[in-house]
Design an enzyme around this catalytic site. Structure first.
Site, PDB file in Angstrom:
ATOM      1  N   GLY A 218       0.804  -1.216   0.000  1.00 59.95           N
ATOM      2  CA  GLY A 218       0.000   0.000   0.000  1.00 59.95           C
ATOM      3  C   GLY A 218       0.832   1.258   0.000  1.00 59.95           C
ATOM      4  O   GLY A 218       0.323   2.352   0.252  1.00 59.95           O
ATOM      5  N   GLU A 259       4.286  -7.135  -0.236  1.00 60.29           N
ATOM      6  CA  GLU A 259       3.695  -7.474  -1.528  1.00 60.29           C
ATOM      7  C   GLU A 259       3.347  -6.205  -2.309  1.00 60.29           C
ATOM      8  O   GLU A 259       2.179  -5.912  -2.583  1.00 60.29           O
ATOM      9  CB  GLU A 259       2.451  -8.350  -1.339  1.00 60.29           C
ATOM     10  CG  GLU A 259       1.485  -7.841  -0.297  1.00 60.29           C
ATOM     11  CD  GLU A 259       0.418  -8.854   0.064  1.00 60.29           C
ATOM     12  OE1 GLU A 259      -0.741  -8.443   0.191  1.00 60.29           O
ATOM     13  OE2 GLU A 259       0.744 -10.037   0.228  1.00 60.29           O
ATOM     14  N   PRO A 260       4.358  -5.426  -2.683  1.00 57.46           N
ATOM     15  CA  PRO A 260       4.111  -4.183  -3.415  1.00 57.46           C
ATOM     16  C   PRO A 260       3.711  -4.439  -4.863  1.00 57.46           C
ATOM     17  O   PRO A 260       4.235  -5.338  -5.518  1.00 57.46           O
ATOM     18  CB  PRO A 260       5.469  -3.477  -3.345  1.00 57.46           C
ATOM     19  CG  PRO A 260       6.449  -4.610  -3.292  1.00 57.46           C
ATOM     20  CD  PRO A 260       5.780  -5.678  -2.475  1.00 57.46           C
ATOM     21  N   GLY A 261       2.788  -3.647  -5.356  1.00 54.98           N
ATOM     22  CA  GLY A 261       2.424  -3.691  -6.767  1.00 54.98           C
ATOM     23  C   GLY A 261       2.650  -2.321  -7.368  1.00 54.98           C
ATOM     24  O   GLY A 261       3.594  -2.080  -8.113  1.00 54.98           O
ATOM     25  N   TYR A 302     -11.421   5.498  -9.456  1.00 54.18           N
ATOM     26  CA  TYR A 302     -10.802   5.890  -8.195  1.00 54.18           C
ATOM     27  C   TYR A 302     -10.716   7.404  -8.002  1.00 54.18           C
ATOM     28  O   TYR A 302     -10.331   7.868  -6.932  1.00 54.18           O
ATOM     29  CB  TYR A 302      -9.364   5.354  -8.099  1.00 54.18           C
ATOM     30  CG  TYR A 302      -9.236   3.852  -8.061  1.00 54.18           C
ATOM     31  CD1 TYR A 302      -9.881   3.104  -7.074  1.00 54.18           C
ATOM     32  CD2 TYR A 302      -8.459   3.183  -8.988  1.00 54.18           C
ATOM     33  CE1 TYR A 302      -9.746   1.728  -7.026  1.00 54.18           C
ATOM     34  CE2 TYR A 302      -8.310   1.806  -8.945  1.00 54.18           C
ATOM     35  CZ  TYR A 302      -8.965   1.081  -7.962  1.00 54.18           C
ATOM     36  OH  TYR A 302      -8.829  -0.272  -7.906  1.00 54.18           O
ATOM     37  N   CYS A 328     -19.213   5.936 -25.219  1.00 56.09           N
ATOM     38  CA  CYS A 328     -20.563   6.486 -25.370  1.00 56.09           C
ATOM     39  C   CYS A 328     -21.168   6.972 -24.054  1.00 56.09           C
ATOM     40  O   CYS A 328     -22.279   7.480 -24.037  1.00 56.09           O
ATOM     41  CB  CYS A 328     -21.487   5.459 -26.021  1.00 56.09           C
ATOM     42  SG  CYS A 328     -21.685   3.939 -25.073  1.00 56.09           S
ATOM     43  N   GLU A 329     -20.447   6.788 -22.923  1.00 51.88           N
ATOM     44  CA  GLU A 329     -20.816   7.461 -21.689  1.00 51.88           C
ATOM     45  C   GLU A 329     -19.745   8.492 -21.374  1.00 51.88           C
ATOM     46  O   GLU A 329     -18.705   8.531 -22.025  1.00 51.88           O
ATOM     47  CB  GLU A 329     -20.912   6.473 -20.513  1.00 51.88           C
ATOM     48  CG  GLU A 329     -22.098   5.549 -20.551  1.00 51.88           C
ATOM     49  CD  GLU A 329     -21.765   4.217 -21.206  1.00 51.88           C
ATOM     50  OE1 GLU A 329     -22.573   3.296 -21.076  1.00 51.88           O
ATOM     51  OE2 GLU A 329     -20.701   4.093 -21.852  1.00 51.88           O
TER      52      GLU A 329
END
Length: 401
Positions: A218, A259-261, A302, A328-329
């Site tokens: 995180g 566990e970094p992403g 987000y 289209c949105e």
């Protein structure tokens, strides 16, 4: 990477295009390991959900990384990319017992986050090592979608249910070899992380044969100049000292795992898109690009803010633009953003596009997914071809009606 290099890649491979800088990934990996250099047994498990291209996985494997996975398919991709099962941890949520069994049969470390599955697994496989994911009831993370350690979260076993966990372990004689937590993403205050770590240490004291403690990740990366980021060096200094003291108190060697992403790949990524149209309305100047939330959904999902640069005109006079896609949105990437003057045909570059960007892309509106390129040793290497109509049709079956 320089704007001219990115423009050249866009011309060579077309748009939209994802580009990843191998040197930045390596820099971030080394930065994290250096921050915890005083810990003898350190393990970095890359959270591959952030970016799962097999060439990126192979790169991280060469750096010494392990893998954090959340599905059977991620485990299979990891093995295909060269990771041995003993370097992979499987941390699912809400998957079937059959999927957990299939992963266990591959020899991968299992991480269980609910009492029901823990009891089922312990009853059937008492000798298979299992890690337990706890919920520390700590509110952390950038927003409610990425805060996963609070009391209302679906993730982890509540710390107040540890007596029940101990009863299951005693009844099944199962082998608990690790304790894990993950509080959320985009953590700003390392004191919150250290507070949650104390809860993990207290929990670990109740298990006698642990081999590792997994503190999740995180870690926040900066999204713009002057943005706040996790002070990984300070965290490394403080947590290392506390971990080593706990290891001595525990009385046997322990591995410190993360566990970094996003921390490893976010800043390495660039998303390149061409401007289809510059549209002036009564109140706004829109820059409409050849992409949408089908390729980059983070700003809509987000509320994330990616720096957007006009790499075709990097020194141009800045004007205010609202950057939108072709879906289209409503798919707005940025509102009223200062960007160097944009003309139709220019290439815009979205920074921090390495994590949860391509991996969350889709074929919405039947659009093709972009190509991916790895920039390594001053050269672009194609690591995923752009999709074609044949890819969209591959698994469809047209009935004779």
């Amino acid at each position: 990477m320089q704007p001219s290099e990115l423009v050249a890649l866009a011309r060579e491979y077309g748009n939209p295009l994802y580009v990843y800088d191998a040197e930045k990934i390596e820099f971030q990996y080394n930065r994290l390991t250096n921050a915890f250099s005083k810990v003898e047994r350190l393990r970095i498990n890359y959270a591959m959900k952030a970016l799962s291209n097999i060439s990126i996985l192979k790169l991280l494997n060469t750096l010494g990384s392990g893998l954090d996975t959340v599905s059977l398919q991620e485990v299979q991709l990891g093995i295909h990319a060269g990771f041995t099962p003993d370097k992979i941890i499987f941390t699912p949520n809400g998957v079937s017992f059959e999927e957990i069994e299939a992963v266990a049969e591959l020899g991968v470390q299992i991480n269980i986050d609910n009492l029901s599955i823990l009891e089922q697994f312990g009853t059937k496989y008492p000798k298979v090592p299992v890690c337990i994911r706890i919920n520390p009831h700590v509110m952390a993370g950038g927003n409610e979608n990425i805060s996963v350690g609070h009391i209302d979260s679906k993730f982890g076993i509540s710390i107040y249910q540890i007596p029940h966990v101990l009863r299951i372990v005693e009844n099944t004689k199962m082998n608990i070899n690790g304790i894990h937590m993950h509080t959320g993403s985009d953590i700003l205050d390392i004191e919150v992380f250290l507070y949650a770590s104390e809860i993990l240490f207290d929990t670990a004291k109740q298990f006698k044969n642990l081999q590792f403690l997994d503190f999740g990740s995180g870690f926040k990366v900066p999204y713009k100049k002057g943005d706040i980021e996790t002070n990984i060096e300070e965290l490394g200094k403080k947590l290392s000292k506390r971990f080593l003291a706990f290891e001595k108190e525990y009385g046997s060697p322990l591995t410190l795992a993360f566990e970094p992403g996003k921390f490893l790949v976010s800043e390495a990524g660039y998303f390149l898109a061409k401007v289809n149209v510059v549209k002036q309305t009564t109140s706004t100047v829109f820059a409409g690009i050849d992409s949408g939330f089908n390729h980059l959904i983070r700003p809509m999902f987000y509320g994330s803010q990616h720096v957007i640069e006009n790499i075709s005109n990097p020194k141009g006079k800045e004007r205010f633009y609202t950057v939108v896609g072709y879906i289209c949105e409503t798919d707005t990437f940025a509102n009223n953003r200062r960007i160097a003057e944009i003309h139709e045909g220019d290439i815009l570059c979205f920074k921090n596009a390495g994590a949860y960007c391509f991996s969350m892309s889709s074929n919405y509106n039947s659009r093709f997914k972009p190509a991916e390129v790895l920039w390594k040793n001053g050269k672009g290497h194609l690591i995923r071809e752009r999709e074609t109509l044949e890819d969209l049709l591959q698994n469809q079956i047209m009935l004779s009606l």
